[in-house]
Design a protein around this motif. Structure first.
Motif, PDB file in Angstrom:
ATOM      1  N   GLY A 294      -2.314   4.304   8.073  1.00 28.15           N
ATOM      2  CA  GLY A 294      -2.871   5.643   8.154  1.00 28.15           C
ATOM      3  C   GLY A 294      -1.770   6.659   8.338  1.00 28.15           C
TER       4      GLY A 294
ATOM      5  N   ASN B 135     -12.466   0.545  10.932  1.00 25.15           N
ATOM      6  CA  ASN B 135     -12.496   1.236   9.641  1.00 25.15           C
ATOM      7  C   ASN B 135     -11.982   0.380   8.491  1.00 25.15           C
ATOM      8  OD1 ASN B 135     -13.269   4.156  10.390  1.00 25.15           O
ATOM      9  ND2 ASN B 135     -11.595   3.729  11.809  1.00 25.15           N
TER      10      ASN B 135
ATOM     11  N   ARG C 286      -8.971  -0.696   7.817  1.00 26.02           N
ATOM     12  CA  ARG C 286      -7.759  -0.092   7.277  1.00 26.02           C
ATOM     13  C   ARG C 286      -6.542  -0.823   7.809  1.00 26.02           C
ATOM     14  NH1 ARG C 286      -7.791   4.171   3.362  1.00 26.02           N
ATOM     15  NH2 ARG C 286      -9.783   5.256   3.544  1.00 26.02           N
ATOM     16  N   ARG C 287      -5.441  -0.705   7.059  1.00 22.63           N
ATOM     17  CA  ARG C 287      -4.195  -1.328   7.487  1.00 22.63           C
ATOM     18  C   ARG C 287      -3.076  -0.315   7.688  1.00 22.63           C
ATOM     19  NH1 ARG C 287      -4.330  -6.926   6.798  1.00 22.63           N
ATOM     20  NH2 ARG C 287      -2.053  -6.969   6.963  1.00 22.63           N
TER      21      ARG C 287
ATOM     22  N   PHE D 273      -8.285   0.637  13.381  1.00 25.59           N
ATOM     23  CA  PHE D 273      -7.954  -0.042  12.132  1.00 25.59           C
ATOM     24  C   PHE D 273      -8.983  -1.123  11.819  1.00 25.59           C
ATOM     25  CE2 PHE D 273      -3.200   1.075  12.265  1.00 25.59           C
ATOM     26  CZ  PHE D 273      -3.349   2.002  11.257  1.00 25.59           C
TER      27      PHE D 273
ATOM     28  N   TYR E 120      -6.409   7.819   4.999  1.00 25.95           N
ATOM     29  CA  TYR E 120      -6.941   7.684   6.362  1.00 25.95           C
ATOM     30  C   TYR E 120      -5.965   8.374   7.308  1.00 25.95           C
ATOM     31  CZ  TYR E 120      -8.152   5.382  10.780  1.00 25.95           C
ATOM     32  OH  TYR E 120      -8.494   5.117  12.081  1.00 25.95           O
TER      33      TYR E 120
ATOM     34  N   ARG F  20       0.850  -1.193   0.000  1.00 27.75           N
ATOM     35  CA  ARG F  20       0.000   0.000   0.000  1.00 27.75           C
ATOM     36  C   ARG F  20       0.877   1.231   0.000  1.00 27.75           C
ATOM     37  NH1 ARG F  20      -2.426  -3.969   2.768  1.00 27.75           N
ATOM     38  NH2 ARG F  20      -4.662  -4.318   2.470  1.00 27.75           N
TER      39      ARG F  20
ATOM     40  N   ARG G   9      -7.589   4.741  -2.999  1.00 28.17           N
ATOM     41  CA  ARG G   9      -8.567   4.930  -1.939  1.00 28.17           C
ATOM     42  C   ARG G   9      -8.273   6.209  -1.170  1.00 28.17           C
ATOM     43  NH1 ARG G   9      -9.785   0.346   2.728  1.00 28.17           N
ATOM     44  NH2 ARG G   9     -11.780   1.193   3.459  1.00 28.17           N
TER      45      ARG G   9
END
Length: 426
Positions: free
Chosen positions: A302, A297, A299-300, A294, A279, A237, A276
């Motif tokens: 931020g 939401n 998510r991995r 995490f 965050y 990411r 995306r």
């Protein structure tokens, strides 16, 4: 009683002493039970544990029936000892009988059974709980009267009644339980449990990648450069920004676009459409809170921002998990790319190395209540930009500046072993 043979009275007296020992042992055994193990056994269907747990819910009643039985038995035993003494030696033997009975009761009805019960509480308490439950039902009115008088007396003395004891473990108490678990919990699992407790002591700044080390995609680069970054990146990411990380546009998941990038069908418009929204994580967020965020939401990673919205760094789910399970290699220095072990036992560390990681992976004790990097700790200690060759002590660790660049410490040498006497020189 005058018609009862003396031998029978001796037998009754021995029986009473045994009963007294049973009451004394049951009292210590019930109170010495591990409450958490008791709950586990009770939930597992253990009859003795369920009975003992039920009795301990009302400790005043439990103590009341035990003391009533114990005192009743001891009083009768004392009366029998007096009768036996009168028969054998007259009034002059009463004092001797009293002394002997006191010693016998102390050894055989108090110290010995209570010691055994303290060492093996479950073996004593579980069988005793069945007998005590029956006695409590039979003599409940008497126990109720005695407890009522005692409780009212305590209220007059200002002692609160009915609140019970707090059986919830504090964090430090739980830490002690884990440390003293011994072979019941593998050492690695103990460390993981303790690391979970330590999540409350750390924030996202302690584990984030500093902003100057964030790897991302700059939309102002030419398309060939961007494609090459997509093909060679070691991260899944990547933040996408325009010119500077402060102008972040989104986050791109490489696994979703890598096949298109490799076969040449991936365009700049595709990149903008598939990324995306970024965050953001407020600075100061504790790790245990961010772990839940995490998850909530989905998510991995931020971007950590300060109160003005400035980006400070990048925090990832993997970094938080590593705080719990540890690194995945056995060589400590290999876990930190900014640290290199030397032949003399010292370490060459980049100024950007995380102080928290140095402490955790190398078992050091550098200060963590201030700057997060080694460069920050050194500058805070010296209060000026040092020249190469400058030496200092940081929490007892000899540190020598090896290289500086752009008003910061780029490389420093650290001796991991604290000397007994060391001098600081600039």
């Amino acid at each position: 009683m005058s018609d009862i043979p003396t031998g029978v009275l001796f037998g009754i007296l021995i029986g009473l002493i045994i009963l007294s020992a049973c009451f004394s042992g049951s009292e210590t055994g019930m109170m010495a039970l591990n409450r958490y193990r008791l709950r586990h056994l009770a939930r597992s269907g253990h009859r003795g544990a369920r009975m003992a747990s039920s009795l301990l819910k009302k400790p005043d009643r439990l103590i009341g029936i035990i003391l009533l039985g114990n005192n009743f038995v001891n009083i009768i035993a004392s009366a029998l000892a007096t009768v036996i003494a009168l028969r054998l030696g007259g009034e002059g033997a009463i004092a001797i009988a009293t002394g002997i009975l006191t010693l016998v009761v102390l050894i055989f009805a108090e110290v010995t059974p209570k010691t055994v019960a303290a060492l093996y509480p479950e073996r004593v308490a579980f069988p005793a709980s069945f007998v005590l439950s029956v006695l409590l039902r039979i003599f409940y009115p008497l126990v109720w009267i005695v407890n009522g008088i005692a409780n009212n007396l305590l209220r007059l003395l200002g002692v609160p009644i009915g609140r019970g004891t707090n059986e919830h473990l504090s964090q430090e108490e739980l830490r002690t339980v884990v440390n003293e678990a011994g072979a019941m919990i593998p050492r690695r699992h103990q460390r993981m449990l303790l690391n979970i407790l330590d999540l409350e002591k750390a924030t996202v700044e302690d584990i984030m990648v500093p902003r100057n080390e964030i790897v991302g995609i700059d939309l102002e680069d030419d398309w060939e450069t961007i494609l090459e970054e997509l093909k060679t990146s070691q991260y899944t990411r990547l933040p996408v920004y325009r010119g500077s990380i402060d102008d972040v546009q989104g986050v791109l998941h490489l696994r979703k676009v890598l096949s298109d990038a490799l076969n040449g069908s991936f365009t700049r418009d595709d990149l903008l459409q598939r990324m995306r929204e970024p965050y953001f994580i407020p600075e100061g967020t504790q790790l245990h809170t961010q772990l839940l965020n995490f998850q909530r939401n989905r998510r991995r990673n931020g971007l950590v921002v300060d109160e003005y919205g400035e980006i400070l760094g990048l925090a990832t789910l993997e970094d938080i998990l590593e705080e719990i399970v540890g690194e995945f290699t056995t060589d400590p220095s290999a876990n930190i790319k900014d640290v290199h072990r030397q032949k003399d036992g010292s370490y060459l560390a980049e100024g950007s190395a995380s102080v928290r990681e140095l402490n955790r992976l190398l078992d050091w004790d550098l200060p963590t209540n201030g700057p997060k990097t080694l460069n920050g700790v050194i500058l805070e200690h010296l209060e000026y930009i040092p020249e190469p060759g400058t030496s200092l002590l940081v929490n007892g660790y000899p540190v020598t500046i090896v290289q500086t660049k752009d008003n910061r410490v780029k490389m420093a040498q650290i001796q991991p072993h604290r000397p007994r006497r060391a001098r600081t020189k600039h």
